[in-house]
Design an enzyme around this catalytic site. Structure first.
Site, PDB file in Angstrom:
ATOM      1  N   LYS A 209       0.859  -1.194   0.000  1.00  0.00           N
ATOM      2  CA  LYS A 209       0.000   0.000   0.000  1.00  0.00           C
ATOM      3  C   LYS A 209       0.882   1.227   0.000  1.00  0.00           C
ATOM      4  O   LYS A 209       2.033   1.161   0.434  1.00  0.00           O
ATOM      5  CB  LYS A 209      -0.863   0.026   1.273  1.00  0.00           C
ATOM      6  CG  LYS A 209      -2.088   0.900   1.163  1.00  0.00           C
ATOM      7  CD  LYS A 209      -3.221   0.162   0.485  1.00  0.00           C
ATOM      8  CE  LYS A 209      -4.398   1.056   0.204  1.00  0.00           C
ATOM      9  NZ  LYS A 209      -5.556   0.247  -0.245  1.00  0.00           N
TER      10      LYS A 209
ATOM     11  N   ASP B  22      -7.127   4.301  -4.425  1.00  0.00           N
ATOM     12  CA  ASP B  22      -7.772   4.165  -3.116  1.00  0.00           C
ATOM     13  C   ASP B  22      -8.381   5.555  -2.866  1.00  0.00           C
ATOM     14  O   ASP B  22      -8.621   6.295  -3.831  1.00  0.00           O
ATOM     15  CB  ASP B  22      -6.747   3.752  -2.038  1.00  0.00           C
ATOM     16  CG  ASP B  22      -7.405   3.290  -0.736  1.00  0.00           C
ATOM     17  OD1 ASP B  22      -7.840   2.140  -0.659  1.00  0.00           O
ATOM     18  OD2 ASP B  22      -7.528   4.097   0.211  1.00  0.00           O
TER      19      ASP B  22
END
Ligand code: NDP
Ligand code: 2IT
Length: 448
Positions: A128, A168
């Site tokens: 991430k 995201d």
């Protein structure tokens, strides 16, 4: 509660080493708690230090992102990429641009991503990244310059077989386009290094819809298997009005449910006639407006300026699709008192541990994020497959594969819970089912 001595001692070491990283420790605690019945039966995990290695990212880079705003002022943000675990495939996971991004948030998301990606059944490791950059109120030019500056540093660490970022919060098609353009420019290499790309340059059909659609495919299968019910006629409340929330609402409506409320970071709208999705899409996808504007365009809709009050509306199904820890114990009690029968997490870790506990105790069907929202990254995996083949599938083909993946994730989690003696507890089931493949790969690959 952590009762297994090995699990407890690794958690304590992790807490000591990551003292201020609240969200990360919350995610580790939940996974460890769920894994205990499995760890009890598998002493080889302790013998090979699997949990100790699992909670320490392979690497985490942090970098300066300098860019120039429209007034000519130099701005500096901080960028991150956490490459958490590559036991089963190249690192894969989104980039979040939001002022609340910290190392703790990036690590919690990267950690969750390991198990989520494993659940998809595709060869994807966990990672991430993101930045504390706030896209709100920025011009297109500013967004482009920020994305270029961000990729100027990030490009050293990623690659189509190394680490493949995606979107995201705050990172959608526009940002992925600018990031991709800069990567291609720097490397002089046209490759599937990002997913969620535009259809003109290697994107997959149905990636935009995938997380929201997948959430509803999972919810539908959960209702059918565990209650013998469908979504038809159900009243649904959704938080958020971004990518996940919008396509969750769309699929819920297609499956016969009525979505009566959605929210953003400022407040929520309640529409007793059912949310008008074309208006919501126009406001959020095109105009990037506040959700309060919805009430100026749709007669009968009401605005509330406290976003957590959305959970006080009576509904059958609640879908938190905004951000972490947005649904707390108090909100869970209100939902239970009003008769909610199922909660499925579209966002990552949106329910606090207290809320999850309350839902499970009350017998509410609870679909945890790493299983329920895996449709986004699964379809990113399908985008990677199409890129490697230099081929693209139709919307229907991708959507059918997505549906099969979500149905399989549900049944794998359901079965794993049963095998652990926790029938119906999908928190245990999803964590165990996701962990098994990763731990087996780590055991086979030796100590790193
Ligand atoms: P978007 O940026 O498209 O939308 C985010 C939505 O959540 C907006 O409505 C935003 O409101 C709201 N929101 C964001 N941060 C906060 C906050 N701190 N407090 C309250 N509301 C907030 O993001 P996505 O829809 O892509 O992501 C939503 C969630 O889903 C995240 O948890 C993400 O990690 C998760 N997720 C996303 C996937 C994807 O494919 N995009 C896949 C799997 C999970 P506002 O506009 O006012 O900021
Ligand atoms: O949280 C997530 O799974 C995502 N933001 C999607 C990640 C991806 O690589 O598509």
């Amino acid at each position: 509660m952590l009762t297994n001595a090995y699990v407890k001692s690794v958690y304590e070491q992790t807490a000591a080493r990551n003292g201020t990283d609240r969200e990360f420790l919350q995610a580790v605690y939940e996974v460890f708690d769920a894994l205990q019945p499995y760890v009890e039966k598998h002493p080889e995990l302790e013998a090979n230090g699997i949990l100790e290695r699992l909670v320490e990212p392979d690497r985490m880079v942090s970098f300066r992102v300098s860019w120039v705003d429209d007034k000519g002022k130099v701005r500096v943000n901080r960028g991150y990429r956490c490459q958490f675990n590559s036991a089963i495939g190249p690192y894969k996971g989104g980039l979040r641009f939001h002022p609340t991004v910290t190392p703790s948030v990036i690590k919690f998301l990267g950690f969750e991503q390991i198990f989520k990606n494993s659940l998809t059944g595709l060869p994807l490791g966990g990672g991430k990244g993101g930045s504390d950059f706030d896209p709100k109120g920025k011009s297109d030019g500013e967004i482009m310059r920020f994305c270029q500056a961000f990729m100027t540093e990030l490009h050293r660490y990623i690659g189509a077989n190394v680490d493949v970022p995606a979107g995201d919060i705050g990172v959608g098609g526009r940002e992925i386009g600018y990031l991709f353009g800069q990567y291609k420019y720097l490397k002089n290499n046209f490759t599937g290094v990002l997913t969620g790309k535009g259809l003109a340059f290697g994107g997959s059909l149905a990636r935009t819809e995938a997380t929201g659609y997948g959430l509803l495919y999972f919810t539908d299968e959960m209702l059918r298997t565990m209650r013998g019910e469908t979504l038809d006629g159900k009243v649904v409340v959704i938080s958020g009005a971004g990518n996940v929330a919008i396509y969750a609402a769309q699929k819920a409506m297609e499956l016969g449910a009525k979505v009566i409320a959605m929210s953003d970071s400022q407040g929520y709208v309640y529409d007793p006639n059912g949310i008008n999705l074309p208006v919501m899409k126009q406001l959020k996808e095109k105009e990037r407006a506040r959700i309060s504007e919805y009430c100026n365009r749709v007669p009968g809709a009401v605005y509330g300026d406290n976003r957590s009050d959305v959970w006080k509306l009576p509904c059958d199904i609640a879908l938190p699709c905004a951000t972490q820890n947005e649904l707390d114990g108090e909100s869970a009690k209100a939902l239970i008192a009003n008769g909610v029968t199922a909660v499925a997490e579209g966002a990552n870790m949106p329910c606090t541990p207290e809320a999850v506990e309350l839902f499970l105790e009350a017998g509410v069907l609870f679909a945890p994020a790493k299983a329920a929202n895996a449709g986004g990254v699964a379809t990113s995996g399908l985008e990677m497959s199409q890129n490697s083949q230099r081929f693209s599938w139709t919307f229907e083909e991708v959507d059918a594969k997505l549906k099969t993946i979500m149905v399989n994730i549900f049944h794998n989690a359901y079965r794993a819970a049963e095998e652990c003696g926790k029938k119906g507890n999908l928190v245990v089931g999803a964590n165990v089912a996701g962990f098994i493949k990763v731990s087996e790969a780590m055991l086979a690959e030796g100590v790193f």
